[in-house]
Design an enzyme around this catalytic site. Structure first.
Site, PDB file in Angstrom:
ATOM      1  N   ASP A 157      -2.388  14.337   6.657  1.00 23.00           N
ATOM      2  CA  ASP A 157      -1.906  13.063   6.131  1.00 23.00           C
ATOM      3  C   ASP A 157      -0.691  13.245   5.237  1.00 23.00           C
ATOM      4  O   ASP A 157      -0.781  13.077   4.018  1.00 23.00           O
ATOM      5  CB  ASP A 157      -3.039  12.365   5.365  1.00 23.00           C
ATOM      6  CG  ASP A 157      -2.731  10.910   5.054  1.00 23.00           C
ATOM      7  OD1 ASP A 157      -1.785  10.360   5.625  1.00 23.00           O
ATOM      8  OD2 ASP A 157      -3.451  10.315   4.238  1.00 23.00           O
TER       9      ASP A 157
ATOM     10  N   GLU B 292     -10.529   4.846   9.404  1.00 24.90           N
ATOM     11  CA  GLU B 292     -10.735   4.469   8.012  1.00 24.90           C
ATOM     12  C   GLU B 292     -11.293   3.041   7.909  1.00 24.90           C
ATOM     13  O   GLU B 292     -10.785   2.194   7.175  1.00 24.90           O
ATOM     14  CB  GLU B 292      -9.433   4.623   7.217  1.00 24.90           C
ATOM     15  CG  GLU B 292      -8.945   6.061   7.185  1.00 24.90           C
ATOM     16  CD  GLU B 292      -7.683   6.265   6.391  1.00 24.90           C
ATOM     17  OE1 GLU B 292      -7.477   7.388   5.906  1.00 24.90           O
ATOM     18  OE2 GLU B 292      -6.881   5.317   6.266  1.00 24.90           O
TER      19      GLU B 292
ATOM     20  N   GLU C   1       0.852  -1.184   0.000  1.00 20.97           N
ATOM     21  CA  GLU C   1       0.000   0.000   0.000  1.00 20.97           C
ATOM     22  C   GLU C   1       0.890   1.238   0.000  1.00 20.97           C
ATOM     23  O   GLU C   1       1.771   1.389   0.845  1.00 20.97           O
ATOM     24  CB  GLU C   1      -0.909   0.010   1.230  1.00 20.97           C
ATOM     25  CG  GLU C   1      -1.889   1.172   1.225  1.00 20.97           C
ATOM     26  CD  GLU C   1      -2.953   1.069   2.299  1.00 20.97           C
ATOM     27  OE1 GLU C   1      -3.552   2.104   2.616  1.00 20.97           O
ATOM     28  OE2 GLU C   1      -3.180  -0.037   2.814  1.00 20.97           O
TER      29      GLU C   1
ATOM     30  N   GLU D 286       3.935   9.324  -0.897  1.00 16.12           N
ATOM     31  CA  GLU D 286       2.546   9.239  -1.333  1.00 16.12           C
ATOM     32  C   GLU D 286       2.042  10.553  -1.916  1.00 16.12           C
ATOM     33  O   GLU D 286       1.414  10.580  -2.976  1.00 16.12           O
ATOM     34  CB  GLU D 286       1.665   8.815  -0.158  1.00 16.12           C
ATOM     35  CG  GLU D 286       0.190   8.708  -0.502  1.00 16.12           C
ATOM     36  CD  GLU D 286      -0.653   8.250   0.668  1.00 16.12           C
ATOM     37  OE1 GLU D 286      -1.882   8.191   0.514  1.00 16.12           O
ATOM     38  OE2 GLU D 286      -0.085   7.951   1.747  1.00 16.12           O
TER      39      GLU D 286
END
Length: 692
Positions: free
Chosen positions: A378, A299, A172, A406
């Site tokens: 984030d 989440e 991920e 990310e």
């Protein structure tokens, strides 16, 4: 260089141990390093000796002899202070020995005894001392070896890597290939690459790793069972040899999914007994197991909220199971409402961690550590430091960074993140009158806490160079070095990495260091403006989409309209988030006049015509910054192309291809962002540049 050698050069990274170029240092090294004297054995000592022997052979061109006692020749002596090596005992006095902590080391040249001694309290300290000695040689940081005298202890007790690997082989937020740990729902039998990864981590001072994704799925939940535990233990064996403790991310609902229970209620006696039993089973397989990493009630992950319990209830249940074995619970604070209504401006994702956790200060057991992301959102390229740091004086805290890029270019763009991390660590919380920077909160010194440290999400995969973008190795190296020593500068770390990886040719080193140090500013300049964040394609998060998350459930809004942009987080008229800070931070962030430009739109909704401290208006800054960023991204490409011929062609080509994509993508960011805001505001670029 042929392709095989080129691949090897990319693979070994900063542990290539290139032959020394300095004749003076080479001569001195040959004199002092012809023999290694070590009187102890054990896995970690063995790793240290092997690393030292191989490093010396590669850098100096000699293979040292090895013995348990000195024969009178010059030598390197390794050992713990009470390990029976006479040369080590003679070299370090009582005061020096007392000053070295469990993972620290001392290095000293003892001319009288004819040795360079590397001494420590533990085998792990010896390993770190050996890596530092080799780093001194490899970077040319010492002109000769006749006057070495230094001592170091790590600034943080826990220096951890979080793998986000899944057992199907995917990762991920992984941008460098598949997992090196898993394949087709099995744990790999090939541990050679895992061992090389352990070497890379240990060389920078990393001492802990969680080997699976915090989003724990069906098969990973079973890592605690006999089906997978023997293979997990085999990985723990590999990391143990390099002083690294293994942790597991666990599923809070494990008692239901693998235990056959009907509940995972943390206050249910049967659930608590199940965790005690399963934890005992894990320690039977892995006696030095580090503990559990937990993502709960976040989440859509299960957690104590399901049973009307709170975080302390959930964490303490696990802490009690781990306590007899010396383990810890690392409880992630990434908890927020991920099903928001974009119409509701009273809900603010940024507030969530503080609101959830501060009321529970003092309730968490002593072997619980709260893992807090560096910012309240984030891992954006620019956001303020989380106000949770320093707000819980009776609770262990550690900071979480994201090495994997990310939101910062996904290892297709160059973005050296160490300056961002340094800024977060140096941030003054004003929690106390003095010594209350984030780095002092997380290392435990500010409030005398037992546990703390730093964790970061890994950026490696099975690509030949580990990180996809060769220069992204600097982030992995830099994270470990910064976790060990939060005082070292981002530039010094970049130079170390460049010299160890590419050699000491000065123009090459200067160019690479300059590129790294400029890259974060460049990436920020062509992406989201003034701290507003996000503005990326939903789901995969790569590339510009200004309204990609604007009407979503995730709470990631910029509220741009024809008049202005930004989120009002003031106490007076907004969400009140600015009031979560202490001292002058609340005073500064809560005022549109005082708020720093780079965070203005995070804290305030302002007109496009608002004048920044820089003298530019918001809208002109948006235009200027994106044009400037695209130009600077192109300059990165030109700077690297100018190095052609000064390093291996294969290594040069890897980076050149990535920088070409970055320059093209930066122009796409520029045009999409500027066009959006021109159409939104109706205000033209005062310099008359092309906007579509």
């Amino acid at each position: 260089m042929n392709e095989a050698l080129h691949a090897d050069a990319a693979y070994v990274g900063w542990l290539g141990y290139r032959h020394l170029e300095s004749e003076e240092l080479l001569k001195s090294g040959v004199t002092w390093c012809g023999r290694v004297v070590v009187a102890e054995d054990g896995e970690v000592i063995g790793s240290a000796v092997a690393e030292l022997m191989n490093g010396i052979e590669s850098m100096l061109g000699i293979r040292p002899a090895s013995s348990g006692i000195s024969d009178g020749d010059y030598c390197i002596a390794l050992g713990t202070f009470e390990g029976g090596n006479e040369l080590v005992a003679r070299t370090f006095d009582v005061a020096t020995q007392a000053a070295i902590g469990p993972e620290g080391y001392a290095i000293r040249t003892n001319s009288e005894a004819g040795c360079i001694a590397i001494g420590a309290s533990t085998a792990a300290g010896i390993l770190y001392g050996v890596f530092h000695f080799l780093r001194l040689l490899g970077t040319g940081s010492t002109s000769d070896l006749e006057s070495l005298e230094l001592a170091e202890n790590p600034k943080n007790g826990l220096r951890m890597i979080n793998q986000w690997d899944n057992i199907d082989g995917s990762i991920e937020r992984g941008y460098a290939g598949k997992s090196i740990f898993y394949l087709n729902n099995e744990i790999t039998n090939n541990t050679e690459r895992v061992r090389d990864y352990a070497r890379l981590l240990a060389s920078t001072g990393v001492n802990a790793i969680s080997i699976n994704n915090v989003n724990v799925h069906h098969y990973e939940t079973m890592f605690l069972t006999d089906k997978y535990l023997p293979d997990v233990a085999r990985l723990a064996d590999v990391f143990r040899a390099y002083g690294i403790k293994l942790f597991l991310s666990i599923n809070f609902a494990s008692p239901i999914e693998i235990g056959g229970l009907s509940t995972a209620d943390p206050l249910d006696p049967g659930v608590r007994e199940w965790w005690v039993a399963i934890t005992k089973q894990v320690y039977a397989a892995i006696p030095d197991f580090g503990g559990f990493l937990v993502k709960a009630d976040s989440e859509n992950r299960p957690g104590p909220f399901t049973y009307d319990r709170d975080h302390a209830d959930g964490a303490n249940m696990l802490a009690e199971a781990l306590l007899p074995h010396g383990g810890v619970v690392i409880w992630r604070c990434f908890v927020y409402n991920c099903k928001q209504d974009w119409r509701d401006r009273s809900t603010d994702r940024a507030r969530a961690a503080y609101d959830h956790f501060t009321p529970q200060d003092g309730r968490f057991h002593d072997n619980v550590i709260l893992q807090i992301k560096n910012g309240p959102m984030d891992f954006q390229v620019r956001e303020p430091v989380s106000p949770l740091f320093g707000a819980m004086e009776s609770t262990n805290q550690m900071i979480e960074f994201q090495i994997t890029q990310e939101y910062t270019g996904q290892q297709r763009h160059l973005c050296y993140l160490v300056p961002q991390w340094k800024e977060a660590l140096d941030f003054e919380t004003y929690a106390k009158e003095e010594a209350s920077s984030v780095k002092n909160i997380i290392n435990g010194s500010a409030y005398g806490r037992r546990y703390g440290g730093i964790a970061a999400v890994s950026n490696i995969g099975d690509d030949e160079n580990w990180t996809g973008h060769l220069l992204a190795q600097a982030n992995l190296y830099g994270y470990g070095r910064l976790a060990w020593d939060t005082e070292i500068s981002a530039e010094a770390i970049a130079e170390e990495w460049a010299r160890l990886t590419f050699g000491g040719e000065e123009r090459l080193v200067r160019t690479i260091v300059s590129m790294l140090m400029e890259s974060l500013s460049i990436y920020e300049s062509y992406t989201a403006p003034l701290g507003v964040g996000w503005m990326v394609n939903p789901g995969h998060h790569y590339g510009p989409d200004v309204d990609g998350y604007e009407y979503s459930k995730w709470g990631t809004y910029h509220f741009a309209d024809c008049h202005g942009i930004g989120v009002d987080r003031t106490v007076q008229s907004g969400t009140g988030y600015a009031g979560q800070y202490m001292g002058s931070n609340a005073y500064v962030y809560g005022s549109v006049e005082r708020c720093p430009d780079e965070l203005l739109l995070f804290f305030h909704h302002v007109p496009y015509t608002h004048v920044l401290h820089s003298g530019s208006t918001v809208i002109q800054h948006i235009y200027d910054s994106r044009f400037d960023g695209a130009e600077r991204a192109e300059q990165l490409r030109e700077d690297w192309n100018g190095l052609e011929g000064t390093l291996d062609d294969g290594l040069h080509r890897q980076v050149a291809e990535r920088l070409k994509e970055q320059a093209e993508h930066a122009r796409e960011w520029r045009d999409r962002m500027n066009t959006y805001f021109y159409r939104k505001s109706g205000i033209a670029d005062k310099l008359g540049r092309k906007i579509y």
